[in-house]
Design a protein around this motif. Structure first.
Motif, PDB file in Angstrom:
ATOM      1  N   SER A  41      15.284  38.937  25.455  1.00  0.00           N
ATOM      2  CA  SER A  41      16.451  38.941  24.742  1.00  0.00           C
ATOM      3  C   SER A  41      15.385  37.557  23.780  1.00  0.00           C
ATOM      4  O   SER A  41      14.715  37.228  24.063  1.00  0.00           O
ATOM      5  CB  SER A  41      17.493  38.320  25.158  1.00  0.00           C
ATOM      6  N   ILE A  42      15.906  37.853  22.413  1.00  0.00           N
ATOM      7  CA  ILE A  42      15.076  37.049  21.584  1.00  0.00           C
ATOM      8  C   ILE A  42      16.031  35.568  22.062  1.00  0.00           C
ATOM      9  O   ILE A  42      15.464  34.037  21.824  1.00  0.00           O
ATOM     10  CB  ILE A  42      15.145  37.882  19.431  1.00  0.00           C
ATOM     11  N   GLU A  43      17.208  35.634  22.056  1.00  0.00           N
ATOM     12  CA  GLU A  43      18.312  34.455  22.446  1.00  0.00           C
ATOM     13  C   GLU A  43      17.617  33.901  23.251  1.00  0.00           C
ATOM     14  O   GLU A  43      17.448  32.760  23.648  1.00  0.00           O
ATOM     15  CB  GLU A  43      19.697  34.748  22.795  1.00  0.00           C
ATOM     16  N   ASP A  44      17.429  34.926  24.501  1.00  0.00           N
ATOM     17  CA  ASP A  44      17.283  33.807  25.443  1.00  0.00           C
ATOM     18  C   ASP A  44      15.968  33.171  25.715  1.00  0.00           C
ATOM     19  O   ASP A  44      16.039  32.347  26.034  1.00  0.00           O
ATOM     20  CB  ASP A  44      17.306  34.751  27.159  1.00  0.00           C
ATOM     21  N   LEU A  45      15.316  34.328  24.641  1.00  0.00           N
ATOM     22  CA  LEU A  45      13.191  33.430  24.459  1.00  0.00           C
ATOM     23  C   LEU A  45      14.048  32.123  24.085  1.00  0.00           C
ATOM     24  O   LEU A  45      13.534  30.895  24.601  1.00  0.00           O
ATOM     25  CB  LEU A  45      12.921  34.344  23.728  1.00  0.00           C
ATOM     26  N   LYS A  46      14.562  31.942  22.931  1.00  0.00           N
ATOM     27  CA  LYS A  46      15.115  30.701  21.880  1.00  0.00           C
ATOM     28  C   LYS A  46      15.372  29.727  22.235  1.00  0.00           C
ATOM     29  O   LYS A  46      15.308  28.260  22.431  1.00  0.00           O
ATOM     30  CB  LYS A  46      15.500  31.429  20.442  1.00  0.00           C
TER      31      LYS A  46
ATOM     32  N   MET B 234      -3.630  21.045  30.190  1.00  0.00           N
ATOM     33  CA  MET B 234      -3.566  22.707  29.410  1.00  0.00           C
ATOM     34  C   MET B 234      -2.086  22.957  30.262  1.00  0.00           C
ATOM     35  O   MET B 234      -1.357  23.117  30.958  1.00  0.00           O
ATOM     36  CB  MET B 234      -4.274  23.561  30.507  1.00  0.00           C
ATOM     37  N   LYS B 235      -1.390  23.063  29.335  1.00  0.00           N
ATOM     38  CA  LYS B 235       0.277  23.867  30.027  1.00  0.00           C
ATOM     39  C   LYS B 235       0.283  25.986  29.253  1.00  0.00           C
ATOM     40  O   LYS B 235      -0.024  26.155  28.282  1.00  0.00           O
ATOM     41  CB  LYS B 235       1.205  23.153  28.311  1.00  0.00           C
ATOM     42  N   ILE B 236       0.905  26.372  30.520  1.00  0.00           N
ATOM     43  CA  ILE B 236       1.081  27.674  30.746  1.00  0.00           C
ATOM     44  C   ILE B 236       2.179  27.750  30.505  1.00  0.00           C
ATOM     45  O   ILE B 236       3.034  27.758  31.623  1.00  0.00           O
ATOM     46  CB  ILE B 236       0.174  28.137  31.326  1.00  0.00           C
ATOM     47  N   LEU B 237       2.577  29.215  30.433  1.00  0.00           N
ATOM     48  CA  LEU B 237       4.050  29.764  31.050  1.00  0.00           C
ATOM     49  C   LEU B 237       3.315  31.194  31.568  1.00  0.00           C
ATOM     50  O   LEU B 237       2.780  32.235  30.797  1.00  0.00           O
ATOM     51  CB  LEU B 237       4.585  30.041  29.582  1.00  0.00           C
ATOM     52  N   VAL B 238       4.161  31.559  33.016  1.00  0.00           N
ATOM     53  CA  VAL B 238       3.959  32.796  32.936  1.00  0.00           C
ATOM     54  C   VAL B 238       4.867  33.723  33.497  1.00  0.00           C
ATOM     55  O   VAL B 238       6.192  32.456  33.378  1.00  0.00           O
ATOM     56  CB  VAL B 238       3.564  32.817  34.554  1.00  0.00           C
ATOM     57  N   MET B 239       5.006  34.724  31.904  1.00  0.00           N
ATOM     58  CA  MET B 239       6.402  34.968  31.870  1.00  0.00           C
ATOM     59  C   MET B 239       6.223  36.493  33.173  1.00  0.00           C
ATOM     60  O   MET B 239       5.881  36.994  33.778  1.00  0.00           O
ATOM     61  CB  MET B 239       6.818  36.269  31.134  1.00  0.00           C
ATOM     62  N   GLY B 240       8.007  35.579  34.756  1.00  0.00           N
ATOM     63  CA  GLY B 240       7.663  35.861  35.857  1.00  0.00           C
ATOM     64  C   GLY B 240       6.973  34.858  36.360  1.00  0.00           C
ATOM     65  O   GLY B 240       7.361  34.435  36.526  1.00  0.00           O
TER      66      GLY B 240
ATOM     67  N   HIS C 103      11.581  26.092  36.087  1.00  0.00           N
ATOM     68  CA  HIS C 103      11.665  27.655  36.566  1.00  0.00           C
ATOM     69  C   HIS C 103      12.934  27.754  34.977  1.00  0.00           C
ATOM     70  O   HIS C 103      14.281  26.779  35.547  1.00  0.00           O
ATOM     71  CB  HIS C 103      12.101  27.492  37.846  1.00  0.00           C
ATOM     72  N   LEU C 104      12.167  28.138  33.982  1.00  0.00           N
ATOM     73  CA  LEU C 104      13.205  29.020  33.027  1.00  0.00           C
ATOM     74  C   LEU C 104      13.682  30.012  33.315  1.00  0.00           C
ATOM     75  O   LEU C 104      13.248  31.124  33.941  1.00  0.00           O
ATOM     76  CB  LEU C 104      12.441  28.560  31.486  1.00  0.00           C
ATOM     77  N   LYS C 105      15.002  30.772  33.535  1.00  0.00           N
ATOM     78  CA  LYS C 105      15.588  31.229  33.796  1.00  0.00           C
ATOM     79  C   LYS C 105      16.135  31.982  32.479  1.00  0.00           C
ATOM     80  O   LYS C 105      17.508  31.538  31.198  1.00  0.00           O
ATOM     81  CB  LYS C 105      16.848  30.920  34.793  1.00  0.00           C
ATOM     82  N   GLY C 106      16.433  33.384  31.867  1.00  0.00           N
ATOM     83  CA  GLY C 106      16.231  34.408  31.319  1.00  0.00           C
ATOM     84  C   GLY C 106      16.504  35.946  31.744  1.00  0.00           C
ATOM     85  O   GLY C 106      14.942  36.300  32.120  1.00  0.00           O
ATOM     86  N   ASP C 107      16.705  36.590  29.581  1.00  0.00           N
ATOM     87  CA  ASP C 107      16.228  37.588  29.925  1.00  0.00           C
ATOM     88  C   ASP C 107      15.159  37.689  29.112  1.00  0.00           C
ATOM     89  O   ASP C 107      15.667  37.622  27.681  1.00  0.00           O
ATOM     90  CB  ASP C 107      17.242  38.838  29.486  1.00  0.00           C
ATOM     91  N   ARG C 108      13.840  38.644  29.435  1.00  0.00           N
ATOM     92  CA  ARG C 108      12.683  37.705  28.398  1.00  0.00           C
ATOM     93  C   ARG C 108      13.039  39.356  27.489  1.00  0.00           C
ATOM     94  O   ARG C 108      11.775  39.148  26.312  1.00  0.00           O
ATOM     95  CB  ARG C 108      11.224  38.332  29.235  1.00  0.00           C
TER      96      ARG C 108
ATOM     97  N   PHE D  83       9.155  31.633  33.466  1.00  0.00           N
ATOM     98  CA  PHE D  83      10.235  32.420  32.288  1.00  0.00           C
ATOM     99  C   PHE D  83      10.988  33.118  33.818  1.00  0.00           C
ATOM    100  O   PHE D  83      10.336  34.611  33.537  1.00  0.00           O
ATOM    101  CB  PHE D  83      10.428  32.803  31.397  1.00  0.00           C
ATOM    102  N   THR D  84      11.990  33.402  34.549  1.00  0.00           N
ATOM    103  CA  THR D  84      12.555  35.020  35.505  1.00  0.00           C
ATOM    104  C   THR D  84      13.453  34.569  35.598  1.00  0.00           C
ATOM    105  O   THR D  84      13.747  34.917  34.399  1.00  0.00           O
ATOM    106  CB  THR D  84      11.692  34.288  36.510  1.00  0.00           C
ATOM    107  N   ARG D  85      14.569  35.963  35.036  1.00  0.00           N
ATOM    108  CA  ARG D  85      15.888  36.321  35.034  1.00  0.00           C
ATOM    109  C   ARG D  85      16.366  35.381  36.088  1.00  0.00           C
ATOM    110  O   ARG D  85      18.069  35.356  35.734  1.00  0.00           O
ATOM    111  CB  ARG D  85      15.672  37.699  35.758  1.00  0.00           C
ATOM    112  N   GLY D  86      15.699  34.739  37.068  1.00  0.00           N
ATOM    113  CA  GLY D  86      16.435  34.060  37.922  1.00  0.00           C
ATOM    114  C   GLY D  86      17.485  34.657  39.166  1.00  0.00           C
ATOM    115  O   GLY D  86      18.187  34.147  39.623  1.00  0.00           O
TER     116      GLY D  86
END
Length: 110
Positions: free
Chosen positions: A52-57, A1-7, A45-50, A30-33
């Protein structure tokens, strides 16, 4: 099972992440890094602004998660149109009436 935690760097999200890893789940965060991660076991460890739809994409549009946990989402409609997960667990009041975006008050025993 694959899980994403925002933060994943603050107390609640890091505790949740470590718990999920201890149970054997594949976990991405997914964090701001800005802050360092003080534990092991995450897949990515994905980095971006949650917010921002562009960062999510850019970071997660090619991924498909079984569950996404967003402990401090200001609003769930940030994710509108992104088919990322089967179930969402979010602290925000849902603004979107979509089966893939549920506000769950009790976290299931996954």
């Amino acid at each position: 099972m694959k899980i994403l935690v925002m933060g994943g760097t603050e107390f609640v999200s890091s505790s949740l992440t470590k718990y999920l890893i201890s149970k054997g789940y594949i976990v991405d965060i997914f964090t701001r890094g800005i802050k360092s991660i003080k534990y092991n076991g995450i897949r990515k460890h994905l980095k971006g602004d949650r917010k921002s739809i562009e960062d999510l994409k850019v970071n997660i549009s090619n991924e498909k998660y079984d569950y996404i946990f967003d402990i401090s989402a200001p609003q769930i409609n940030l994710y509108e149109g992104l088919e990322l997960a089967y179930k969402w667990y979010c602290s925000a009041k849902p603004d979107v009436k979509d089966a893939k975006m549920n506000k769950i008050d009790l976290v299931l025993d996954i």
